[in-house]
Each structure stands twice: as structure tokens, then as C-alpha cells.
Design an enzyme around this catalytic site. Structure first.
Site, mmCIF file in Angstrom:
data_model
loop_
_atom_site.group_PDB
_atom_site.id
_atom_site.type_symbol
_atom_site.label_atom_id
_atom_site.label_comp_id
_atom_site.label_asym_id
_atom_site.label_seq_id
_atom_site.Cartn_x
_atom_site.Cartn_y
_atom_site.Cartn_z
ATOM 1 N N ASP A 31 0.832 -1.204 0.000
ATOM 2 C CA ASP A 31 0.000 0.000 0.000
ATOM 3 C C ASP A 31 0.866 1.252 0.000
ATOM 4 O OD1 ASP A 31 -1.962 -1.830 0.214
ATOM 5 O OD2 ASP A 31 -2.808 -1.077 2.104
ATOM 6 N N GLU A 33 3.921 1.613 -1.191
ATOM 7 C CA GLU A 33 4.504 1.868 -2.511
ATOM 8 C C GLU A 33 3.461 2.461 -3.451
ATOM 9 O OE1 GLU A 33 7.700 -1.513 -3.510
ATOM 10 O OE2 GLU A 33 5.912 -2.266 -2.504
ATOM 11 N N PHE A 34 2.230 1.955 -3.313
ATOM 12 C CA PHE A 34 1.138 2.458 -4.132
ATOM 13 C C PHE A 34 0.934 3.956 -3.864
ATOM 14 C CE2 PHE A 34 -3.293 3.329 -5.112
ATOM 15 C CZ PHE A 34 -3.486 2.666 -6.309
ATOM 16 N N ASP A 35 0.850 4.303 -2.578
ATOM 17 C CA ASP A 35 0.663 5.712 -2.209
ATOM 18 C C ASP A 35 1.800 6.574 -2.725
ATOM 19 O OD1 ASP A 35 -1.644 5.085 -0.959
ATOM 20 O OD2 ASP A 35 -0.794 5.059 1.067
ATOM 21 N N SER A 80 -35.844 -4.547 -17.901
ATOM 22 C CA SER A 80 -35.714 -5.326 -16.664
ATOM 23 C C SER A 80 -36.056 -6.773 -16.996
ATOM 24 C CB SER A 80 -36.621 -4.763 -15.591
ATOM 25 O OG SER A 80 -37.944 -4.888 -16.018
ATOM 26 N N LEU A 81 -36.011 -7.621 -15.996
ATOM 27 C CA LEU A 81 -36.245 -9.043 -16.246
ATOM 28 C C LEU A 81 -37.567 -9.473 -15.644
ATOM 29 C CD1 LEU A 81 -32.729 -10.450 -15.308
ATOM 30 C CD2 LEU A 81 -33.646 -10.053 -17.583
ATOM 31 N N GLU A 111 -26.377 -17.080 -13.227
ATOM 32 C CA GLU A 111 -25.601 -16.048 -12.534
ATOM 33 C C GLU A 111 -26.295 -15.662 -11.247
ATOM 34 O OE1 GLU A 111 -25.280 -12.671 -15.106
ATOM 35 O OE2 GLU A 111 -24.781 -13.939 -16.820
ATOM 36 N N LYS A 113 -27.957 -12.958 -8.836
ATOM 37 C CA LYS A 113 -28.630 -11.673 -9.013
ATOM 38 C C LYS A 113 -28.172 -10.753 -7.893
ATOM 39 C CE LYS A 113 -33.186 -9.735 -9.938
ATOM 40 N NZ LYS A 113 -33.096 -8.607 -9.033
ATOM 41 N N ASP A 115 -27.831 -7.533 -5.597
ATOM 42 C CA ASP A 115 -28.851 -6.610 -5.121
ATOM 43 C C ASP A 115 -28.265 -5.215 -4.927
ATOM 44 O OD1 ASP A 115 -31.296 -5.782 -4.396
ATOM 45 O OD2 ASP A 115 -31.297 -6.708 -2.410
ATOM 46 N N TYR A 225 -23.091 -7.846 -18.421
ATOM 47 C CA TYR A 225 -23.742 -7.804 -19.738
ATOM 48 C C TYR A 225 -22.933 -6.914 -20.669
ATOM 49 C CZ TYR A 225 -27.808 -7.573 -22.943
ATOM 50 O OH TYR A 225 -28.659 -7.660 -24.013
ATOM 51 N N LYS A 311 -36.201 -15.337 -7.873
ATOM 52 C CA LYS A 311 -35.959 -14.646 -6.602
ATOM 53 C C LYS A 311 -35.937 -15.647 -5.460
ATOM 54 C CE LYS A 311 -37.226 -10.243 -6.706
ATOM 55 N NZ LYS A 311 -36.613 -8.994 -6.424
ATOM 56 N N CYS A 408 -56.072 9.306 16.523
ATOM 57 C CA CYS A 408 -54.614 9.410 16.568
ATOM 58 C C CYS A 408 -54.116 9.058 17.973
ATOM 59 C CB CYS A 408 -54.177 10.826 16.201
ATOM 60 S SG CYS A 408 -52.412 11.091 16.448
ATOM 61 N N CYS A 411 -52.459 12.487 19.535
ATOM 62 C CA CYS A 411 -53.223 13.694 19.887
ATOM 63 C C CYS A 411 -54.725 13.455 19.998
ATOM 64 C CB CYS A 411 -52.941 14.810 18.879
ATOM 65 S SG CYS A 411 -53.730 14.536 17.287
ATOM 66 N N CYS A 426 -53.394 11.186 10.567
ATOM 67 C CA CYS A 426 -53.829 12.152 11.563
ATOM 68 C C CYS A 426 -53.876 13.496 10.830
ATOM 69 C CB CYS A 426 -52.844 12.223 12.720
ATOM 70 S SG CYS A 426 -53.184 13.627 13.799
ATOM 71 N N CYS A 432 -50.319 18.207 16.260
ATOM 72 C CA CYS A 432 -49.840 16.885 16.670
ATOM 73 C C CYS A 432 -48.308 16.840 16.507
ATOM 74 C CB CYS A 432 -50.520 15.825 15.808
ATOM 75 S SG CYS A 432 -50.151 14.146 16.321
HETATM 76 S S1 IVH Z 1 -29.096 -8.986 -16.675
HETATM 77 C C1 IVH Z 1 -31.365 -7.905 -20.325
HETATM 78 N N1 IVH Z 1 -27.715 -10.065 -14.709
HETATM 79 O O1 IVH Z 1 -31.646 -7.309 -11.846
HETATM 80 C C2 IVH Z 1 -30.521 -8.253 -19.170
HETATM 81 N N2 IVH Z 1 -29.278 -8.347 -14.167
HETATM 82 O O2 IVH Z 1 -34.710 -6.953 -13.359
HETATM 83 C C3 IVH Z 1 -30.736 -7.319 -18.043
HETATM 84 N N3 IVH Z 1 -29.339 -7.758 -11.795
HETATM 85 O O3 IVH Z 1 -32.148 -4.350 -13.587
HETATM 86 C C4 IVH Z 1 -30.056 -7.541 -16.790
HETATM 87 N N4 IVH Z 1 -27.768 -9.180 -11.146
HETATM 88 O O4 IVH Z 1 -30.201 -4.436 -11.953
HETATM 89 C C5 IVH Z 1 -28.652 -9.165 -15.050
HETATM 90 N N5 IVH Z 1 -26.390 -11.085 -13.094
HETATM 91 C C6 IVH Z 1 -27.323 -10.186 -13.434
HETATM 92 C C7 IVH Z 1 -27.935 -9.338 -12.464
HETATM 93 C C8 IVH Z 1 -28.929 -8.436 -12.886
HETATM 94 C C9 IVH Z 1 -28.615 -8.214 -10.749
HETATM 95 C C10 IVH Z 1 -30.390 -6.718 -11.683
HETATM 96 C C11 IVH Z 1 -30.321 -5.619 -12.687
HETATM 97 C C12 IVH Z 1 -31.628 -5.631 -13.423
HETATM 98 C C13 IVH Z 1 -32.501 -6.464 -12.542
HETATM 99 C C14 IVH Z 1 -33.419 -7.350 -13.361
#
Ligand code: IVH
Length: 671
Positions: A31, A33-35, A80-81, A111, A113, A115, A225, A311, A408, A411, A426, A432
Site C-alpha cells: 500500500d 509503494e502504491f501511495d 428489466s427481467l 448467474e 442476481k 442486489d 452484460y 428470486k 390518533c 393527539c 392524523c 400533533c
Molecule cells: S441482466 C437484459 N444479470 O436485476 C438483461 N441483471 O430486473 C438485463 N441484476 O435491472 C439484466 N444481477 O439491476 C442481469 N447477473 C445479473 C444481475 C442483474 C442483478 C439486476 C439488474 C436488473 C434487474 C433485473
């Protein structure tokens, strides 16, 4: 070697060490050396300002500049998925894909997911040029400056890689558990509200106004992606392998499977194992691997047909219900909260759970003594999701059904329920305590009076000490009342008083927003202020007059009438007037209105000297123009400050759109 060449060399070296440290977890230098190298680079860059580069490793520390995010339209929409919650739904997905591909064999990439929040990164010639949040999927916020501070995101790809000249890569920005715990511990100590989960913390952080805050909070990112023309492989998995070679952090826990059983194995394994990961995950994502097959499956309006999310079930525990109490929030919303026997759930001991509102509570049919199921979703506060599958009938006989209150609990006012809302409120907003505090907090908030040296804790404290009963009392506070006799100097107190004083200059439209007329948001306040020009005129306005105004409907109009019909509110406004707050629109604003920009679409870009971006936006509107987020052939001109983004500049030049500087713009509207 000459010093300028040394700058380039240091940058390249530091990019590599950075990657080894943050992505591979295998640093090759200490670290220190990095700094040392970093300092050398910082010194040289200070000496040669013309060598400035936003992607230099020195820029990872962020700056205190105010980030006002620009909205940008996604090059390709961020879909979205579809979600699934059980094995049958996953099997249905598999079947749909198989049928869609007419029975041809296919592989699925499994993969985790993550969060957090999704991000789209754009690279040109190996350099990070733009980072955009998902937003509504069509357009998002340009958060490039903040994203540059995330150390696992490469700013500059190693030279000579087989990356395409231009590409987009998407992934998830997240806050690892370790950073999250540290952040919340710090916030607790400072008396600041805690983040409910790492996702909220990551999202709050990424939208921070200054990037040095982001730099300190320890965000991380996984990319999942790769998009664009000329990406190397025909398979999603293979492309991510390539991205990993270029220096991106890609999850090591992806698996290619060719059967539904393989998917289930993956799900079962990670359902348990995810608890040992350094980051939060809430499911699994399944993607058909072949890009050709993805293409032939196509999309629905909302999401691709070639991918789906599964999920994980939230963790549940069983315990005994003891009591329901009712909490009054600062908006007046009343929430039923269950007290229960303590039970262990997802790593913490739980003894309280929310029942959300009257409808949810009624549908659960609860009695004291019932065995109930508690679940921890994405929020800090667990919820009761139902009764346990045991015989609860004795409690039904012994104890009457728990009912929602009709008054309420603080109050005693009769609660009201507004049409279309699930919560009971309320209505006693001037009498209140929690509501009074909520109103004061609204009054001082950034978009209202912007008394930013006062936080919710201080407001609570002043209220408890009897120093303030409403926001107008703020203007009567004196230094002697607030000063801490033990403290050696009362700098903090003076700062608070100064920012209260400062607020007297806040324009009328924001005063109108600050006084907290129900349903009168920022926009409606602005509309009313411009239309009537003064508080008195707004207060006198009739229902008919109000409803004539574009953008003001029955609900807002009714609420304005009701507000000024209440003598308590009128007295409050009078006290604000005597305190010296702006009760009419400024002279300048009165004169400043014209239609010089009628029909024109103006894009604002860069950093300005004379006015803030919001002020320019207001000026454009006052002169009949429209402020739009992104450049197109419909754009009339660009109001450009310093450091206009290179992509915007290029686009503007390509479309031949006029670029106007601040002075030109100001003289245009003055003419
Ligand atoms: S793929 C078309 N891969 O989950 C492909 N999404 O509703 C689009 N997410 O909005 C996304 N891990 O924020 C993909 N390994 C993963 C993910 C991932 C989390 C989230 C992402 C997306 C939501 C899906």
C-alpha cells in the site's frame, strides 16, 4: 525520461496496480509503494495542469464539486427481467425457450442476481466515457464523476487488448456488507438515519452530490452484460470472460448448464451459500447463452424472452404476537406495529414487525397470543406475513380480533383516509407533535428554504426544549438560547443562525412550497407563484380562479382554499412575513418574463459561473422556452458552461446545433 512521459507511465502502472488490488485481490506492491507512486503522479499533474485527464487514477478520490446530474437517453433501453418465484415458473421459462428455439439444443448461463442498482458504462478507445443509471430504462442520470471513484471499475483498459473501439457494459453497483456495516455504524454514532439495506445505501451513495463522499463509502461493482457491435464472442459467457480479461470485475460464480436440473442445482447451492458472499444477492439470473439464439427469441415490450430472474425466498421465522401499537409518522400516516416474542431471523434478533396499514392488518385476522410468521425482505423492519400453520383457535376465543385505531394515538384527533391511499392519517398537522416536526423538516429542506445547517435531530432537540413550535419560531431564535454554556465556541450555533438568516432571501415560489400546503409540490408552487405573483393573491384566490390555471386541478385548488381558510395557517404565514421572508415574486422575475424563447428546446450542459443550472432552467422557462435533457435534431441551441461533455460536444457539432455560452445567453434574453 521527461516528466510528461512519466505522468503517462505512472497512470498506466497505477491502473494496473489498482486492478490487481481491487479486482484480483492480489496486489503486487505494498500500500505504501502504491501511495508513493500516487503522490508522485499527483505532484506531476499539479505541475502540468494541461495534462489533466478525468480518467487519471488520481481522480478516484472524487471532488467536492456539486454534481447536478444530467439526464441522458440510453443508447439501448435498459430492460428489466421477468421474475419467477418457484420451480414451476423456472420450468415454464425453460419450456418457452425450448419451444421458441424449435427444440434446438441450448445452454443457459446461471448467474447470481446482485442486489444493488444497475449501471451502464460506455467505453471509447478503451476509456470510460460515461456511466448512466438505469433511471426509467429509457433515460437515466449521468453519474460518471461518481462512478470514477469505484475502484473496481477500470477507467482505462490496458493497451493492446481485443476490446472493440466502442462498447457498452452493464452491471450492478453495490455496497459490500463490510462497507455497509461500517457506514451504518458511523451514521448511528452521528445520529443520522440508517440505510435499510445495502441496495439503498449504494443507491443513495451513487446519487451523492459530491464524489468524494462516494469515494469514501467503498462501493463495488460486478459487470454482467456486454453490448455493442464488434464484441468478441457469440456467447454471453464467453464475452464476459473477455471482459474479465480486459480488467472488468466479473462474477466468478457463473455456470453454463444445458439442462433444467443444472439450473435447479445452481439455485439450491446458492440459496444457502449466498450467505457467505461479501455482497447481497436476492436471486439468480438465467440467460440463454448464444447471442444468435437470444436474437431469435427477441423481447416483449418490457423484458427479453431469453432471460429471467429467480428470486430467493425471504427468510421466515415463527414467533408469538403480544401486542399491536400504533406509530404516527411525520406525514401523519399511522402504522400498526406488532410486538412479538424475540426470535432469531437472518442474523438478527427480531421483536417488532410492521403490519403496514389497516387493510393488511384486517386481512391477517390477528389476536394476542397467535403464532405468526415473520419475514425479512429488503427492508430493515421485518413484516408479519401470516399465521403459522398451528392451531391458533384458542386465542380467537380468548382474545378479540385486533382492530385498527380510529383516533390518533398521539393527539386523539379522528383519523382520515384519503381516496386511493392505503394509510390512515392524523389530520392535525398544526397540533400533533410528529406532524409539526414533519412540517418543520419539510420547511427547512433543500428544495424549500434550504436551511441546511439544521438537521432533523437538531429540530427535534429544539422542539423538545420548547424553543420552537413551528417553522416561524426559527426566525426568533437567538444565540443565547442555543449556545452550549460548556462549549468553548459556538461556531455551530452561529452557522445555524446564519443559514436561517440566509433563507430570508429564498424566492417566493419556494416559500410557497415550504409552508407545506398539502398536494402543493415544487412545481405547483412555482406555477401558483408565477400566476398570482404574491402570497396575498394566492390566499385570496377562489376555487374557480385556481382551477383555470394550467396544471392546477381540483385537488390542489381545494387544498389551497382549505389551507388559507385555517386561521392557524394564516397567522403562521403572517409571522413569516414579519420575519422578512419573500412574499412576492422578485422585481427581476416580474420583468424577466417574455416569450423570447417560445418554441425553443434548449439543452444545458457543463458548469456555470453566473447562475446555477436550476436558475438557468428557470430562466429558460420564464422566457417561454423548454429545457430538455438530451441533444437531438430538435434542439434549438445548447447553453454551454465549462467542461461540456465531449460526447455532447461531438453530437452538437455533428448536428450543426449552435452552442451558446453564458454571456451570449444572458444578453439574448435581456435584449
Ligand atoms: S441482466 C437484459 N444479470 O436485476 C438483461 N441483471 O430486473 C438485463 N441484476 O435491472 C439484466 N444481477 O439491476 C442481469 N447477473 C445479473 C444481475 C442483474 C442483478 C439486476 C439488474 C436488473 C434487474 C433485473
Amino acid at each position: 525520461m521527461d516528466e510528461k512521459a512519466r505522468i503517462l507511465q505512472l497512470r498506466e502502472e497505477l491502473h494496473q496496480h489498482n486492478y490487481r488490488y481491487y479486482v484480483e485481490n492480489a496486489p503486487v506492491i505494498s500500500d505504501q509503494e502504491f501511495d508513493f507512486l500516487m503522490h508522485e503522479l499527483q505532484d506531476l499533474e499539479a505541475k502540468y495542469p494541461e495534462m489533466f485527464d478525468a480518467n487519471s487514477p488520481t481522480q478516484r478520490v472524487g471532488s467536492d464539486l456539486n454534481n447536478e446530474f444530467e439526464t441522458v437517453v440510453h443508447t439501448r433501453p435498459m430492460l428489466s427481467l421477468g421474475n419467477t418465484y418457484n420451480r414451476e415458473e423456472v420450468a415454464d421459462f425453460w419450456k418457452r425457450v425450448s419451444e421458441g428455439l424449435m427444440g434446438a439444443p441450448f445452454q443457459v448461463c446461471c448467474e447470481l442476481k446482485f442486489d444493488g442498482l444497475s449501471i451502464s458504462l460506455h467505453y471509447e478507445e478503451g476509456r470510460l466515457v460515461r456511466a448512466v443509471t438505469r433511471g426509467d430504462g429509457v433515460q437515466g442520470d449521468d453519474v460518471t464523476a461518481n462512478v470514477r471513484t469505484i475502484r473496481s471499475i477500470p477507467l482505462q483498459l490496458p493497451k493492446g487488448g481485443d476490446w472493440p473501439r466502442q462498447f457498452e457494459i452493464r452491471g450492478e453497483v453495490l455496497m459490500p456488507w463490510s462497507s455497509f456495516d461500517r457506514l451504518n455504524a458511523e451514521r448511528e454514532k452521528a445520529g443520522e438515519p440508517l440505510f435499510a439495506n445495502p441496495r439503498n445505501a449504494a443507491s443513495g451513495t451513487l446519487k451523492s452530490k459530491n464524489s468524494s463522499t462516494v469515494a469514501q463509502r467503498g462501493l463495488d461493482a460486478y459487470l454482467y452484460y456486454l453490448l455493442g457491435d464488434g464484441i468478441p464472442g457469440d456467447g454471453h459467457y464467453q464475452n464476459l470472460e473477455a471482459a474479465a480479461r480486459w480488467g472488468f470485475q466479473v462474477s466468478k460464480n457463473m455456470r453454463l448448464v444445458d439442462s433444467l436440473e443444472g439450473v435447479f442445482e445452481y439455485i439450491d447451492y446458492w440459496d444457502k451459500e449466498r450467505k457467505n458472499l461479501p455482497v447481497a444477492t436476492d436471486g439468480v439470473v438465467l440467460k440463454v447463452n448464444s447471442l444468435a439464439q437470444q436474437k431469435s427469441l427477441g423481447m416483449t415490450a418490457k423484458s427479453p424472452r431469453w432471460a429471467i430472474a429467480y428470486k430467493f425466498q425471504a427468510e421466515q421465522a415463527e414467533t408469538t404476537l403480544r401486542q399491536v401499537v400504533f406509530q404516527v409518522g411525520r406525514t401523519g400516516a399511522v402504522t400498526p406495529v406488532a410486538n412479538m416474542d424475540p426470535v432469531q431471523l437472518a442474523g438478527t434478533q427480531v421483536r417488532r414487525a410492521t403490519l403496514h396499514n389497516a387493510d393488511v392488518m384486517a386481512s391477517l385476522d390477528l389476536h394476542v397470543g397467535d403464532r405468526v410468521l415473520v419475514e425479512k425482505g429488503g427492508e430493515i423492519i421485518p413484516k408479519i406475513v401470516g399465521k403459522a400453520e398451528v392451531d391458533n383457535s384458542q386465542f380467537k376465543i380468548q382474545n378479540s380480533k385486533l382492530e385498527f385505531v380510529d383516533r390518533c394515538p398521539v393527539c386523539g384527533s379522528k383519523l382520515v383516509r384519503y381516496e386511493g391511499e392505503a394509510a390512515h392519517y392524523c389530520p392535525n398537522d398544526t397540533g400533533c407533535p410528529p406532524l409539526i416536526l414533519g412540517r418543520i423538516e419539510h420547511f427547512i429542506s433543500r428544495k424549500a428554504m434550504n436551511i441546511n445547517s439544521l438537521g432533523p435531530e437538531t429540530v427535534d432537540d429544539y422542539y423538545r426544549r420548547g424553543l420552537i413550535h413551528d417553522a416561524a419560531d426559527l426566525y426568533e431564535l437567538r444565540e443565547e438560547q442555543l449556545a452550549d454554556p460548556q462549549a468553548s465556541d459556538n461556531k455551530g450555533v452561529r452557522k445555524i443562525l446564519a443559514s436561517i438568516e440566509e433563507s430570508k432571501r429564498v424566492p417566493f415560489e419556494r416559500v410557497l412550497f415550504a409552508i407545506g400546503i398539502r398536494f402543493v409540490g415544487e412545481i405547483a408552487a412555482k406555477t401558483l407563484a408565477r400566476y398570482y405573483g404574491s402570497m396575498d393573491k394566492v390566499a385570496e384566490a377562489s376555487m374557480e380562479s385556481l382551477m383555470q390555471i394550467n396544471g392546477i386541478g381540483e385537488v390542489i385548488a381545494g387544498s389551497v382554499i382549505q389551507y388559507f381558510a385555517n386561521p392557524v395557517n394564516r397567522a403562521f404565514v403572517e409571522r413569516l412575513r414579519s420575519a422578512g421572508l419573500q412574499m412576492e415574486i422578485g422585481e427581476q422575475q416580474k420583468q424577466a418574463q417574455s416569450d423570447k424563447l417560445a418554441g425553443q428546446s434548449v439543452v444545458i450542459s457543463g458548469v456555470f459561473q453566473h447562475h446555477s443550472r436550476d436558475e438557468y432552467k428557470a430562466l429558460i422557462e420564464q422566457h417561454g422556452g423548454k429545457n430538455v435533457g438530451s441533444i437531438s435534431n430538435k434542439t434549438s441551441f445548447i447553453l454551454a458552461g465549462e467542461n461540456m461533455g465531449p460526447a455532447k460536444l461531438e453530437k452538437a457539432q455533428k448536428l450543426g446545433i449552435r452552442i451558446m455560452n453564458e454571456d451570449e445567453f444572458l444578453s439574448l434574453i435581456k435584449e
